[in-house]
Design an enzyme around this catalytic site. Structure first.
Site, short mmCIF file in Angstrom:
data_model
loop_
_atom_site.label_atom_id
_atom_site.label_comp_id
_atom_site.label_asym_id
_atom_site.label_seq_id
_atom_site.Cartn_x
_atom_site.Cartn_y
_atom_site.Cartn_z
N GLN A 1 2.14 -9.18 13.76
CA GLN A 1 2.12 -7.89 14.46
C GLN A 1 0.72 -7.32 14.59
O GLN A 1 0.55 -6.20 15.07
CB GLN A 1 3.06 -6.89 13.78
CG GLN A 1 2.64 -6.43 12.40
CD GLN A 1 3.75 -5.69 11.70
OE1 GLN A 1 4.83 -6.23 11.43
NE2 GLN A 1 3.53 -4.41 11.39
N ALA B 1 0.85 -1.20 0.00
CA ALA B 1 0.00 0.00 0.00
C ALA B 1 0.89 1.24 0.00
O ALA B 1 0.75 2.13 0.83
CB ALA B 1 -0.97 -0.01 1.17
N HIS C 1 6.74 6.00 1.52
CA HIS C 1 7.55 4.84 1.16
C HIS C 1 8.54 5.18 0.05
O HIS C 1 9.70 4.74 0.07
CB HIS C 1 6.66 3.69 0.69
CG HIS C 1 5.75 3.13 1.74
ND1 HIS C 1 4.39 3.34 1.73
CD2 HIS C 1 6.00 2.38 2.84
CE1 HIS C 1 3.85 2.73 2.77
NE2 HIS C 1 4.80 2.15 3.46
N VAL D 1 7.23 11.94 5.93
CA VAL D 1 6.68 12.68 4.80
C VAL D 1 5.23 13.00 5.10
O VAL D 1 4.47 12.13 5.55
CB VAL D 1 6.81 11.87 3.49
CG1 VAL D 1 6.17 12.61 2.32
CG2 VAL D 1 8.28 11.58 3.20
#
Length: 283
Positions: A65, A36, A41, A181
């Protein structure tokens, strides 16, 4: 001109690809992701390209997780779009195992991190999380044997836990943090932002604004407890359910007092509607 990256789905295929890279004496950077992919990223990929000859991006939605009540089943999976984005960045290799490749039958080992970095932040609300993260990251490091691995600062506690684990276990990987970001209104980019309704999306940047105000007051010598109290009020009055808003030592994540020297980090986690957001900022 973009080219489709090579994709390894089995450990044997991954090792063949990596052996080919190593035979050419190339340095390798790893960018671990759950897919995604967004511009956050991509910034990690670009930093990886600056730090190594070849870049491997792992895409694996790690089931260990997630708690049973969390969003493993609904977590965004955008494989075709992810590959197109990585092709545009000229990534060399995508490591895309399934759960059976990562956790084969009979798998029983789990890494459980401890220490001041595990002191009442994400670990308090997601006690399963860092055991799953540490285990899968240790496996990714062993599988990919990178020289350097790039992690985003948005998941700041995760960055500190992984850095400590790599050091403690002599994994031979340099862990590098990359700045968060943000959207134009300050919201930290996250794959889970797609869960936000239009109204929630308008409110979500309140988290970053509260962090900036709190950091500004602390830099100016303001009282820490007063500033935290006001930040708490700002966030909850905007409609969030606050999990934590804390000032911690930036390297160890140990709690700090007003007069302690050393770098500090403010970390927040809060839920709006069904979406849980995290963020942090340096003081």
């Amino acid at each position: 001109m973009s080219r489709t990256p090579r994709v390894a789905r089995s450990l044997s295929a991954l090792r063949r690809e990596l052996d080919s890279l190593r035979a050419r004496k190339a340095t390798v950077a790893l960018v671990p992701t759950m897919g995604a992919l967004h511009d956050g990223h991509i910034s990690l990929v670009r930093q990886a390209k600056r730090r190594a000859d070849k870049v491997v991006v792992s895409i694996f939605v790690n089931p260990t997780q997630f708690a049973p009540t969390e969003d493993f089943g609904s977590y965004p999976r955008t494989w075709k779009e992810d590959v197109a984005k990585l092709a545009a960045e000229r990534v060399d290799l995508i490591w895309h195992p399934d759960a059976k490749a990562m956790y084969p039958d009979g798998f029983t080992t789990r890494i459980v991190p401890e220490g001041p970095a595990l002191a009442g932040l994400e670990d308090r609300f997601r006690p399963h999380f860092f055991g799953g993260v540490a285990t899968v990251v240790a496996k990714l490091f062993a599988q990919c044997r990178p020289d350097v691995a790039i992690f985003g600062e948005k998941d700041y506690q995760q960055l500190r836990v992984v850095t400590q684990m790599a050091r403690d276990l002599d994994l031979g990987v340099r862990v590098v943090g990359s700045r968060t970001v943000r959207e134009r209104d300050g919201l930290a980019m996250s794959s889970r932002n797609v869960y936000l309704s239009a109204d929630e999306r308008r409110v979500a940047p309140t988290l970053h604004r509260a962090l900036k105000e709190l950091a500004s007051r602390l830099r100016a010598g303001g009282d820490m407890q007063d500033a935290l109290r006001d930040g708490n009020a700002t966030i909850t009055q905007a409609g969030f359910d606050l999990d934590y808003l804390e000032v911690r030592h930036a390297e160890t994540l140990a709690p700090v007092t007003q007069d302690e020297s050393g770098p500090k980090r403010i970390l927040v986690a809060a839920r709006i509607g069904t979406t849980r957001l995290i963020d942090n900022i340096a003081v």
